[in-house]
Design a protein around this motif. Structure first.
Motif, PDB file in Angstrom:
ATOM      1  N   LYS A   1       5.264  11.580 -14.938  1.00 61.47           N
ATOM      2  CA  LYS A   1       4.721  10.615 -15.892  1.00 61.47           C
ATOM      3  C   LYS A   1       5.575  10.616 -17.157  1.00 61.47           C
ATOM      4  O   LYS A   1       6.155  11.640 -17.524  1.00 61.47           O
ATOM      5  CB  LYS A   1       3.276  10.957 -16.248  1.00 61.47           C
ATOM      6  CG  LYS A   1       2.283  10.737 -15.114  1.00 61.47           C
ATOM      7  CD  LYS A   1       0.865  11.074 -15.578  1.00 61.47           C
ATOM      8  CE  LYS A   1      -0.168  10.688 -14.513  1.00 61.47           C
ATOM      9  NZ  LYS A   1      -0.015  11.489 -13.285  1.00 61.47           N
TER      10      LYS A   1
ATOM     11  N   GLN B   1       4.169  13.264  -8.917  1.00 63.10           N
ATOM     12  CA  GLN B   1       3.556  12.359  -9.893  1.00 63.10           C
ATOM     13  C   GLN B   1       4.090  12.578 -11.311  1.00 63.10           C
ATOM     14  O   GLN B   1       3.366  12.930 -12.243  1.00 63.10           O
ATOM     15  CB  GLN B   1       2.026  12.501  -9.860  1.00 63.10           C
ATOM     16  CG  GLN B   1       1.431  12.117  -8.515  1.00 63.10           C
ATOM     17  CD  GLN B   1      -0.083  12.064  -8.524  1.00 63.10           C
ATOM     18  OE1 GLN B   1      -0.712  12.103  -9.579  1.00 63.10           O
ATOM     19  NE2 GLN B   1      -0.684  11.961  -7.339  1.00 63.10           N
TER      20      GLN B   1
ATOM     21  N   ASP C   1       0.820  -1.214   0.000  1.00 63.72           N
ATOM     22  CA  ASP C   1       0.000   0.000   0.000  1.00 63.72           C
ATOM     23  C   ASP C   1       0.854   1.263   0.000  1.00 63.72           C
ATOM     24  O   ASP C   1       0.458   2.284  -0.564  1.00 63.72           O
ATOM     25  CB  ASP C   1      -0.921   0.018   1.226  1.00 63.72           C
ATOM     26  CG  ASP C   1      -2.028  -1.023   1.125  1.00 63.72           C
ATOM     27  OD1 ASP C   1      -2.288  -1.483  -0.005  1.00 63.72           O
ATOM     28  OD2 ASP C   1      -2.604  -1.364   2.163  1.00 63.72           O
TER      29      ASP C   1
ATOM     30  N   TRP D   1       3.457   1.969  -1.640  1.00 63.61           N
ATOM     31  CA  TRP D   1       3.843   2.413  -2.990  1.00 63.61           C
ATOM     32  C   TRP D   1       2.804   3.399  -3.520  1.00 63.61           C
ATOM     33  O   TRP D   1       3.132   4.459  -4.034  1.00 63.61           O
ATOM     34  CB  TRP D   1       3.939   1.228  -3.943  1.00 63.61           C
ATOM     35  CG  TRP D   1       5.064   0.281  -3.657  1.00 63.61           C
ATOM     36  CD1 TRP D   1       5.998   0.363  -2.654  1.00 63.61           C
ATOM     37  CD2 TRP D   1       5.355  -0.909  -4.392  1.00 63.61           C
ATOM     38  NE1 TRP D   1       6.850  -0.701  -2.710  1.00 63.61           N
ATOM     39  CE2 TRP D   1       6.484  -1.506  -3.778  1.00 63.61           C
ATOM     40  CE3 TRP D   1       4.773  -1.529  -5.495  1.00 63.61           C
ATOM     41  CZ2 TRP D   1       7.047  -2.688  -4.238  1.00 63.61           C
ATOM     42  CZ3 TRP D   1       5.328  -2.711  -5.960  1.00 63.61           C
ATOM     43  CH2 TRP D   1       6.450  -3.282  -5.334  1.00 63.61           C
ATOM     44  N   TRP D   2       1.530   2.996  -3.415  1.00 64.00           N
ATOM     45  CA  TRP D   2       0.442   3.837  -3.883  1.00 64.00           C
ATOM     46  C   TRP D   2       0.397   5.142  -3.114  1.00 64.00           C
ATOM     47  O   TRP D   2       0.265   6.225  -3.697  1.00 64.00           O
ATOM     48  CB  TRP D   2      -0.890   3.098  -3.741  1.00 64.00           C
ATOM     49  CG  TRP D   2      -2.079   3.905  -4.194  1.00 64.00           C
ATOM     50  CD1 TRP D   2      -2.594   3.968  -5.448  1.00 64.00           C
ATOM     51  CD2 TRP D   2      -2.882   4.765  -3.394  1.00 64.00           C
ATOM     52  NE1 TRP D   2      -3.677   4.816  -5.496  1.00 64.00           N
ATOM     53  CE2 TRP D   2      -3.875   5.328  -4.240  1.00 64.00           C
ATOM     54  CE3 TRP D   2      -2.874   5.116  -2.045  1.00 64.00           C
ATOM     55  CZ2 TRP D   2      -4.839   6.219  -3.777  1.00 64.00           C
ATOM     56  CZ3 TRP D   2      -3.825   6.016  -1.576  1.00 64.00           C
ATOM     57  CH2 TRP D   2      -4.798   6.555  -2.433  1.00 64.00           C
ATOM     58  N   TYR D   3       0.534   5.065  -1.790  1.00 61.79           N
ATOM     59  CA  TYR D   3       0.444   6.256  -0.945  1.00 61.79           C
ATOM     60  C   TYR D   3       1.559   7.244  -1.269  1.00 61.79           C
ATOM     61  O   TYR D   3       1.324   8.452  -1.406  1.00 61.79           O
ATOM     62  CB  TYR D   3       0.532   5.844   0.524  1.00 61.79           C
ATOM     63  CG  TYR D   3       0.415   7.016   1.485  1.00 61.79           C
ATOM     64  CD1 TYR D   3      -0.829   7.492   1.881  1.00 61.79           C
ATOM     65  CD2 TYR D   3       1.562   7.647   1.976  1.00 61.79           C
ATOM     66  CE1 TYR D   3      -0.947   8.576   2.743  1.00 61.79           C
ATOM     67  CE2 TYR D   3       1.461   8.731   2.837  1.00 61.79           C
ATOM     68  CZ  TYR D   3       0.208   9.183   3.215  1.00 61.79           C
ATOM     69  OH  TYR D   3       0.101  10.262   4.074  1.00 61.79           O
ATOM     70  N   LYS D   4       2.777   6.741  -1.408  1.00 66.05           N
ATOM     71  CA  LYS D   4       3.907   7.635  -1.680  1.00 66.05           C
ATOM     72  C   LYS D   4       3.761   8.294  -3.043  1.00 66.05           C
ATOM     73  O   LYS D   4       4.046   9.488  -3.205  1.00 66.05           O
ATOM     74  CB  LYS D   4       5.221   6.848  -1.602  1.00 66.05           C
ATOM     75  CG  LYS D   4       6.460   7.730  -1.667  1.00 66.05           C
ATOM     76  CD  LYS D   4       7.721   6.941  -1.383  1.00 66.05           C
ATOM     77  CE  LYS D   4       8.942   7.852  -1.395  1.00 66.05           C
ATOM     78  NZ  LYS D   4      10.192   7.092  -1.087  1.00 66.05           N
ATOM     79  N   TYR D   5       3.294   7.517  -4.024  1.00 67.31           N
ATOM     80  CA  TYR D   5       3.077   8.097  -5.352  1.00 67.31           C
ATOM     81  C   TYR D   5       2.015   9.182  -5.305  1.00 67.31           C
ATOM     82  O   TYR D   5       2.180  10.265  -5.891  1.00 67.31           O
ATOM     83  CB  TYR D   5       2.682   7.014  -6.358  1.00 67.31           C
ATOM     84  CG  TYR D   5       2.194   7.589  -7.675  1.00 67.31           C
ATOM     85  CD1 TYR D   5       3.100   8.133  -8.582  1.00 67.31           C
ATOM     86  CD2 TYR D   5       0.845   7.611  -7.989  1.00 67.31           C
ATOM     87  CE1 TYR D   5       2.673   8.686  -9.784  1.00 67.31           C
ATOM     88  CE2 TYR D   5       0.401   8.162  -9.183  1.00 67.31           C
ATOM     89  CZ  TYR D   5       1.314   8.701 -10.070  1.00 67.31           C
ATOM     90  OH  TYR D   5       0.880   9.255 -11.242  1.00 67.31           O
ATOM     91  N   GLN D   6       0.904   8.931  -4.615  1.00 66.45           N
ATOM     92  CA  GLN D   6      -0.193   9.897  -4.548  1.00 66.45           C
ATOM     93  C   GLN D   6       0.231  11.202  -3.892  1.00 66.45           C
ATOM     94  O   GLN D   6      -0.341  12.256  -4.154  1.00 66.45           O
ATOM     95  CB  GLN D   6      -1.382   9.288  -3.788  1.00 66.45           C
ATOM     96  CG  GLN D   6      -2.085   8.161  -4.517  1.00 66.45           C
ATOM     97  CD  GLN D   6      -2.679   8.610  -5.837  1.00 66.45           C
ATOM     98  OE1 GLN D   6      -3.225   9.703  -5.943  1.00 66.45           O
ATOM     99  NE2 GLN D   6      -2.570   7.760  -6.854  1.00 66.45           N
ATOM    100  N   HIS D   7       1.240  11.155  -3.034  1.00 69.53           N
ATOM    101  CA  HIS D   7       1.699  12.346  -2.326  1.00 69.53           C
ATOM    102  C   HIS D   7       3.002  12.891  -2.915  1.00 69.53           C
ATOM    103  O   HIS D   7       3.712  13.663  -2.262  1.00 69.53           O
ATOM    104  CB  HIS D   7       1.861  12.046  -0.831  1.00 69.53           C
ATOM    105  CG  HIS D   7       0.561  11.805  -0.127  1.00 69.53           C
ATOM    106  ND1 HIS D   7      -0.097  10.592  -0.185  1.00 69.53           N
ATOM    107  CD2 HIS D   7      -0.230  12.629   0.602  1.00 69.53           C
ATOM    108  CE1 HIS D   7      -1.219  10.669   0.520  1.00 69.53           C
ATOM    109  NE2 HIS D   7      -1.329  11.888   0.996  1.00 69.53           N
ATOM    110  N   SER D   8       3.298  12.479  -4.142  1.00 71.50           N
ATOM    111  CA  SER D   8       4.481  12.987  -4.833  1.00 71.50           C
ATOM    112  C   SER D   8       4.049  13.972  -5.920  1.00 71.50           C
ATOM    113  O   SER D   8       2.859  14.268  -6.069  1.00 71.50           O
ATOM    114  CB  SER D   8       5.251  11.829  -5.481  1.00 71.50           C
ATOM    115  OG  SER D   8       4.530  11.318  -6.596  1.00 71.50           O
TER     116      SER D   8
END
Length: 385
Positions: free
Chosen positions: A31, A29, A18, A20-27
């Motif tokens: 692409k 981002q 989880d 991984w998803w959390y850190k990405y969402q708070h970065s």
């Protein structure tokens, strides 16, 4: 395998922690995207060797003599040939040095170098704006490191004096052309601080290679300066328009890296043709790049002349410029740039320090005066927001 089956397989195999998803969402981002259709003010292809087909022409002209095959192993196993070592000695000769060792990338070269040449009894003194790859290499070593203020030789001198008796060796690390700031160190100032008994100089020439210095091979590519460097890192993914890198220095350094640089020891070597292309690129840069360099200098001069009275524009005598941002609508700014059919990259922390967010601008030999005018006029609109 059908498209439907592939999608189903991907869907049922997406297991991940989880966090991984959390850190990405708070970065921020980041692409991946293809911006090749836009006017290029972002790439490091300063001379246009990639854009204008110089590298492609080398392939086509010499296709029958190129070894188009994989190396099948590291240089220490099956990926070495005697002629590769001859190319490395030839490269070293161009750079007024004894020998060279080629790596797949400048990032890997820096990690491979800085992770192994110092231990807990040694110290790195690094410019605060040094490339991330240098930090990553140092973190893999047991050595200590301190930062000195960017291009501040008084600060560097104080730190050398402070730590001189506490460490066996001190390695001063600078870039000859800083990738985000577009400026260069004062060679005479830094040379006055290097004794080559205990204090040694390492220079990352990745962005200067091909556009400055003797034979356009780097800012420190003059015999006196070159001999004072313990190591120099040369990158082939910028002005050369290709990829790969090499570390230049003494025979002792090369033998040391072959034996202790894990990034070299445990990496599959480049395909054999890659070394041949690098060799031929040297010939073009040294003897056949006058036209590209002239156009690049013309474009730099026009850019500086057109922005001389503007507040937020950098004033570098190099292809690397920037426009400082005073707003926080970074994504909106990036979208506006793209909407103007331009690709220049908004650069945010940690790549640059907080408060120094910017649009990084790369000028190239292939940019037209009209394209540069369009870029400048667009950037000026941000000043009024």
């Amino acid at each position: 395998m059908s498209e439907h089956f592939i999608c189903y397989f991907c869907r049922v195999s997406n297991f991940y922690p989880d966090k991984w998803w959390y850190k990405y969402q708070h970065s921020i981002q980041r692409k991946l995207a293809d911006y090749s259709i836009y006017t290029d003010f972002a790439s490091n292809d300063y001379l246009g060797f990639s854009k204008t087909g110089v590298v492609d022409k080398i392939f086509r002209k010499h296709l029958n003599e190129l070894y188009i095959s994989g190396s099948t192993g590291s240089r220490l196993i099956s990926g070495n040939r005697q002629w590769i070592e001859e190319i490395e000695r030839k490269i070293a000769h161009y750079h007024h040095s004894e020998n060279a060792l080629i790596f797949p990338s400048a990032y890997q070269a820096n990690v491979g170098l800085f992770s192994c040449i110092a231990d807990r009894n040694d110290l790195y003194l690094i410019d605060e704006n040094i490339h991330a790859s240098v930090y990553d290499g140092i973190r893999l070593s047991f050595a200590r490191y301190y930062k000195f203020k960017h291009n501040d030789w008084d600060d560097l001198k104080k730190q050398i004096e402070k730590h001189y008796r506490s460490f066996e060796n001190i390695f001063v690390v600078v870039e000859s052309l800083y990738s985000m700031d577009g400026d260069s160190p004062d060679i005479k100032e830094i040379m006055a601080l290097i004794d080559n008994k205990k204090v040694f100089l390492i220079v990352d020439e990745a962005h200067a290679f091909g556009i400055t210095g003797e034979n356009n091979l780097g800012l420190f590519n003059e015999k006196t300066y070159a001999s004072a460097c313990a190591a120099r890192i040369i990158g082939y993914g910028k002005a050369a328009g290709f990829s790969g890198a090499c570390i230049i220095g003494s025979d002792v350094l090369k033998n040391y890296l072959i034996n202790f640089s894990r990034a070299f020891i445990f990496s599959t070597a480049l395909p054999f043709y890659h070394y041949q292309i690098i060799e031929k690129l040297y010939d073009i840069i040294v003897y056949h790049s006058f036209e590209q360099l002239s156009r690049l200098k013309r474009n730099i001069h026009f850019y500086l002349q057109s922005t001389s009275s503007e507040k937020y524009f950098s004033k570098n005598n190099s292809p690397i410029q920037y426009y400082l941002l005073k707003t926080h609508n970074y994504q909106d700014i990036q979208n506006t740039i793209i909407q103007n059919n331009i690709y220049a990259k908004v650069i945010l922390p940690p790549t640059v320090q907080k408060g120094k967010e910017r649009i990084r601008i790369s000028l190239h030999a292939f940019n037209t005066i009209e394209e540069i005018k369009h870029l400048i006029n667009m950037l000026k609109t941000f000043s009024n927001e």
